[in-house]
Enzyme design. Structure first.
Site, short mmCIF file in Angstrom:
data_model
loop_
_atom_site.label_atom_id
_atom_site.label_comp_id
_atom_site.label_asym_id
_atom_site.label_seq_id
_atom_site.Cartn_x
_atom_site.Cartn_y
_atom_site.Cartn_z
N HIS A 131 0.83 -1.22 0.00
CA HIS A 131 0.00 0.00 0.00
C HIS A 131 0.86 1.27 0.00
CE1 HIS A 131 -3.92 -2.05 0.92
NE2 HIS A 131 -3.11 -2.94 1.43
N ASN A 203 -10.37 -2.70 2.57
CA ASN A 203 -10.04 -2.77 1.15
C ASN A 203 -11.30 -2.58 0.32
OD1 ASN A 203 -7.30 -3.23 1.39
ND2 ASN A 203 -7.44 -5.45 1.17
N HIS A 395 -3.84 0.90 12.20
CA HIS A 395 -3.60 -0.37 12.90
C HIS A 395 -4.95 -0.99 13.25
CE1 HIS A 395 -2.38 -3.35 15.65
NE2 HIS A 395 -2.28 -2.63 16.74
C1 HEM Z 1 -8.12 -8.35 5.00
C2 HEM Z 1 -6.87 -8.25 4.81
C3 HEM Z 1 -6.15 -6.93 4.74
C4 HEM Z 1 -6.61 -5.68 4.50
C5 HEM Z 1 -8.01 -5.25 4.24
C6 HEM Z 1 -5.48 -4.78 4.56
C7 HEM Z 1 -5.54 -3.44 4.36
C8 HEM Z 1 -4.48 -2.59 4.42
C9 HEM Z 1 -4.50 -1.20 4.09
C10 HEM Z 1 -5.72 -0.42 3.67
C11 HEM Z 1 -3.26 -0.72 4.25
C12 HEM Z 1 -2.81 0.70 3.95
C13 HEM Z 1 -2.86 1.53 5.17
C14 HEM Z 1 -2.49 2.95 4.83
O1 HEM Z 1 -3.18 3.54 3.97
O2 HEM Z 1 -1.54 3.46 5.42
C15 HEM Z 1 -2.44 -1.79 4.69
C16 HEM Z 1 -1.11 -1.68 4.97
C17 HEM Z 1 -0.39 -2.69 5.48
N1 HEM Z 1 -0.83 -3.98 5.70
FE1 HEM Z 1 -2.61 -4.74 5.37
N2 HEM Z 1 -4.37 -5.50 4.87
C18 HEM Z 1 -4.74 -6.82 4.99
C19 HEM Z 1 -3.96 -7.87 5.35
C20 HEM Z 1 -2.74 -7.73 5.86
C21 HEM Z 1 -1.99 -8.77 6.47
C22 HEM Z 1 -2.47 -10.21 6.65
C23 HEM Z 1 -0.83 -8.24 6.87
C24 HEM Z 1 0.31 -8.86 7.57
C25 HEM Z 1 0.25 -9.95 8.28
C26 HEM Z 1 -0.83 -6.85 6.48
C27 HEM Z 1 0.19 -5.97 6.66
C28 HEM Z 1 0.21 -4.67 6.25
C29 HEM Z 1 1.34 -3.80 6.39
C30 HEM Z 1 2.70 -4.18 6.95
C31 HEM Z 1 0.96 -2.55 5.89
C32 HEM Z 1 1.80 -1.29 5.82
C33 HEM Z 1 1.43 -0.46 7.01
C34 HEM Z 1 2.29 0.77 7.20
O3 HEM Z 1 3.43 0.80 6.72
O4 HEM Z 1 1.80 1.70 7.85
N3 HEM Z 1 -2.01 -6.56 5.89
N4 HEM Z 1 -3.20 -2.93 4.79
#
Ligand code: HEM
Length: 756
Positions: A131, A203, A395
């Site tokens: 993202h 999402n 978070h």
């Molecule tokens: C339903 C499943 C998931 C959804 C809907 C989702 C959604 C998102 C979204 C919207 C962001 C962007 C946040 C922003 O705009 O700053 C994001 C970032 C991220 N997601 Fe997910 N994610 C999912 C699953 C996962 C999983 C399973 C993991 C790890 C185990 C994960 C790890 C991360 C990480 C590391 C970031 C970057 C956050 C940052 O650097 O601030 N995500 N996710």
């Protein structure tokens, strides 16, 4: 009002500039950089920083521990009239290094040079691991009160208004990648509630690729560019992605959503959002229900066509963020309703046979209606992209009392991952103190020290229990609205690395999605699979994915196999009997056209009275008219916003032809005519790029309207009389019909579908 003295200075600057430039060129469509038009000469009279643009917001001015400061938001950036060091000492020169004579070496003692360069050298922080490419906006959320029955969360009480910051994103691409790639979109919302921040990290697709967070690095490594050549950027059309999803078949459901029009949204404003996981809501008495969150856009769900998405990727890679910011600036505030599907909290955690802990499954809306619980309005753009959009940290564990997590194994892993990655990305443990992340609730934690500590904590006893600080901070009881972890019973079970048997069904809901699509949507899905697999190098991967499609639907599989020139495999699992869910289709409903872009082609020979009128009407309908002409400047006092050199059909949701401009000097008639529609175009009397405009708008199923000389152009382009091509005696008459047709977004009747 945030400013007084700077505002007066700006007014003077604006007035001076308008005097010089003249009213006619004052931009009345969104997108002007800066809050005042620049004067021709470099300004030399010292004055304070210009105020932000009217549509720009900024994080609330709160202390690191959540208290209101009363400081105007404008005071957060630069202040004063003079250039200073980071420590506030005024400087008289920042253009020359301190040297031993004009031709001599630079002196080590030049602390201003070193400060300036050193700070610049450290301007970048790591981009998000996923993202990375995103755009944010400020807004408000107003609760309807409908959720009061099932949750004690204060911000969901009737009429309660909560400030929010939303960040939309793509998943796979780097920070500088294009907006319109085929990908999942993030839709993350930070609700600054007075009971603590709530992050709904959602999402635009209601299911996920994997059922267990331990697979997240695998799916992301597969989707990211190949590690040797680092290509392709922001794409899933490559071997590693299809290798993974064809072997790891639980990913097939998310993948078909990506291959559908949902993978290429028209705008952030026309995207649905989904919390994906099932959450738990808790009421005042401790009773619980299970819920799934949905965002429903006021403008409906619309997508680009694949060809448009590719053209825009080159012409305007910032298309989605520009659209978001332009809409807010124009006052066409994007709106969504937040809704919940509510399920009884039973020990099985299933509904209608669907496992609510499986994040690869939806619950069709026809089985559990989405109940609206509040409205989100985005009404301010960020003032500073880095400070707000880059530094915001979401978070899934930011939960207010009344909302809790479930045992969904994907959600459980996310609870660890976000803070962990932010520790590196934001350089230490104190990122909740960055202005965009500061809570709007009192913070009295016992976390201390660390890099970039902004709070100046008092007291000597950051531990519990203590008597030295009078016992403070005290744990809150139920009455004081504490967050209470729901005491869910966990059944006795052996410790295992395993998933429940119900997670094994990887195909029935993929088929449900396919069966719920309209014929034109099915065509798009077939083409997307054919394109993406066609870009893969290895035949084994294509064949393996075809096997997965055979388990979804024979027509889908056969059509894709034909496109790839490969044999059609037989299914290896029985095809599921499914009940289609009409709510999943984007086609067949009507929506408001607020904030849509209407291109109007004019020339000096057109009936310009009519054009003035049409332009006013388009504005009045909440849409943005952009005049297109053969040259820049003005036509009859109206500002020309696009020329044939700077504009392209993909920018517009509908095109109106009020004139028929002759070929302009910068047109290359032979080449451009060839690039445009064939046939009679070679002998065209109009600028050939206008024919290209019409041809593309037609190919992309957009509404086209024409009157006067403009109607002649339709004949030259060979599209007169086809569905969605409107002619009439006056601009007003044509516009009325165009607006009616635009409610459906596109005129798919123009292209009868070949798939049932
Ligand atoms: C339903 C499943 C998931 C959804 C809907 C989702 C959604 C998102 C979204 C919207 C962001 C962007 C946040 C922003 O705009 O700053 C994001 C970032 C991220 N997601 Fe997910 N994610 C999912 C699953 C996962 C999983 C399973 C993991 C790890 C185990 C994960 C790890 C991360 C990480 C590391 C970031 C970057 C956050 C940052 O650097 O601030 N995500 N996710």
């Amino acid at each position: 009002m945030e400013s007084s003295k700077p505002a007066q200075i700006v007014k003077d600057v604006v007035e001076a500039a308008v005097e010089k430039v003249g009213d006619a060129l004052t931009p009345d469509v969104p997108g002007a950089p800066g809050s005042a038009p620049p004067p021709l000469q470099e300004p030399t009279t010292p004055h304070g920083p210009l105020p932000p643009k009217a549509e720009q917001g900024a994080p609330d001015t709160r202390t690191p521990t959540g208290a209101e400061t009363g400081v105007p938001k404008i005071a957060k950036g630069q202040q004063g009239a003079y250039l200073t060091t980071a420590n506030g000492a005024r400087l008289r020169d920042t253009d020359h290094s301190l040297k031993a004579g004009p031709r001599g070496p630079v002196l080590l003692q030049d602390h201003h040079l070193r400060e300036k360069i050193t700070h610049f050298d450290h301007e970048r922080i790591p981009e998000r691991v996923v993202h990375a490419r995103g755009a944010g906006a400020h807004g408000t959320f107003v609760a309807y009160g409908a959720a009061e029955e099932v949750t004690r969360a204060g911000f969901l009480k009737k009429g309660r208004e909560t400030p929010v910051f939303v960040r939309f994103s793509t998943v796979l691409g780097s920070r500088g990648s294009a907006d319109t790639v085929r990908d999942t979109r993030g839709f993350a919302t930070k609700f600054y509630t007075d009971e603590g921040t709530f992050d709904l990290v959602a999402n635009n697709i209601p299911v996920f690729f994997i059922q267990d967070a331990i697979k997240f690095p695998d799916v992301i490594h597969a989707g990211k560019p190949h590690p040797d050549r680092e290509i392709p950027q922001a794409q899933s059309a490559h071997d590693t992605f299809w290798d993974f999803v064809s072997l790891h078949t639980e990913a097939q459901h998310h993948t078909i959503w990506n291959m559908s029009d949902r993978g290429i949204p028209r705008s952030y404003r026309t995207m649905e959002g989904f919390g994906v996981h099932t959450f738990r809501m808790v009421d005042e008495a401790g009773a619980t229900v299970l819920v799934k969150f949905h965002w429903k856009p006021k403008l409906g769900v619309h997508s680009l066509t694949w060809e448009e998405a590719q053209l825009i990727g080159g012409i305007d890679p910032d298309y989605h963020r520009r659209d978001l910011y332009d809409a807010i600036e124009a006052g066409a505030y994007p709106e969504w309703e937040l809704g919940i599907q509510v399920f009884p909290d039973t020990p099985e955690e299933t509904f209608a046979g669907i496992d609510l802990l499986d994040p690869t499954k939806i619950v069709p809306e026809e089985l559990a209606p989405v109940q609206p619980i509040g409205k989100l309005t985005l009404n301010k753009t960020p003032r500073n992209f880095f400070a707000e959009t880059e530094q915001v940290a979401f978070h899934v564990g930011h939960l207010p009392p009344g909302i809790d997590v479930t045992n969904d194994p994907l959600l459980q892993g996310r609870l660890f991952s976000y803070v962990d990655t932010q520790l590196t990305r934001l350089g230490g443990p104190n990122f909740t103190q960055i202005p965009i992340n500061r809570p709007h609730a009192d913070v009295n934690d016992m976390l201390r020290d660390g890099f970039h500590q902004h709070a100046v904590h008092a007291g000597v006893a950051p531990y519990r229990p203590n008597s030295l600080d009078g016992g403070n901070p005290f744990p809150a009881g139920d009455r004081e609205h504490a967050f209470v972890d729901t005491p869910v019973t966990v059944a006795e079970a052996p410790k295992v690395r395993a998933a429940p048997a119900s997670f094994d069904d990887h195909y029935s809901q993929v088929r449900l999605f396919w069966q719920s699509m309209s014929p034109v949507e099915k065509e798009h899905i077939i083409r997307a699979y054919t394109f993406e697999l066609g870009k893969c190098y290895h035949q084994a991967i294509k064949e393996r994915q075809l096997q997965c499609l055979a388990n979804v639907d024979p027509v889908l599989c056969e059509q894709v196999a034909t496109g790839l020139g490969l044999p059609v495999p037989q299914p290896t699992v029985p095809l599921a009997e499914v009940q289609p869910s009409p709510a999943l289709s984007q086609v067949g409903r009507e929506w408001p056209a607020d904030g849509r872009m209407v291109g109007i082609v004019v020339d000096a020979q057109a009936d310009l009275g009519d054009v003035h009128e049409v332009r006013r009407e388009v504005f009045a309908a909440g849409m943005v008219p952009l005049l297109i002409a053969a040259h820049g400047g003005t036509v009859d006092g109206l500002p020309v916003q696009r020329t044939f050199a700077t504009g392209r059909s993909v920018e517009f949701d509908a095109v109106l032809l009020a004139g028929a401009p002759a070929p302009a000097p910068d047109a290359l008639p032979a080449r451009d005519a060839k690039a445009g529609s064939a046939g009679s175009a070679g002998s065209a009397t109009v600028d050939p790029r206008m024919l290209l405009l019409v041809e593309e708008a037609w190919r992309h199923a957009k509404v086209i309207g024409a009157w006067g000389a403009g109607a002649e152009v339709l004949n030259q382009a060979g599209v007169t009389g086809t569905p969605g091509v409107v002619t009439g005696g006056s601009g007003a008459e044509v516009l009325a019909e165009v607006q009616r047709l635009m409610a459906a977004h596109r005129v798919w009747e123009r292209f009868p579908a070949s798939v049932a």
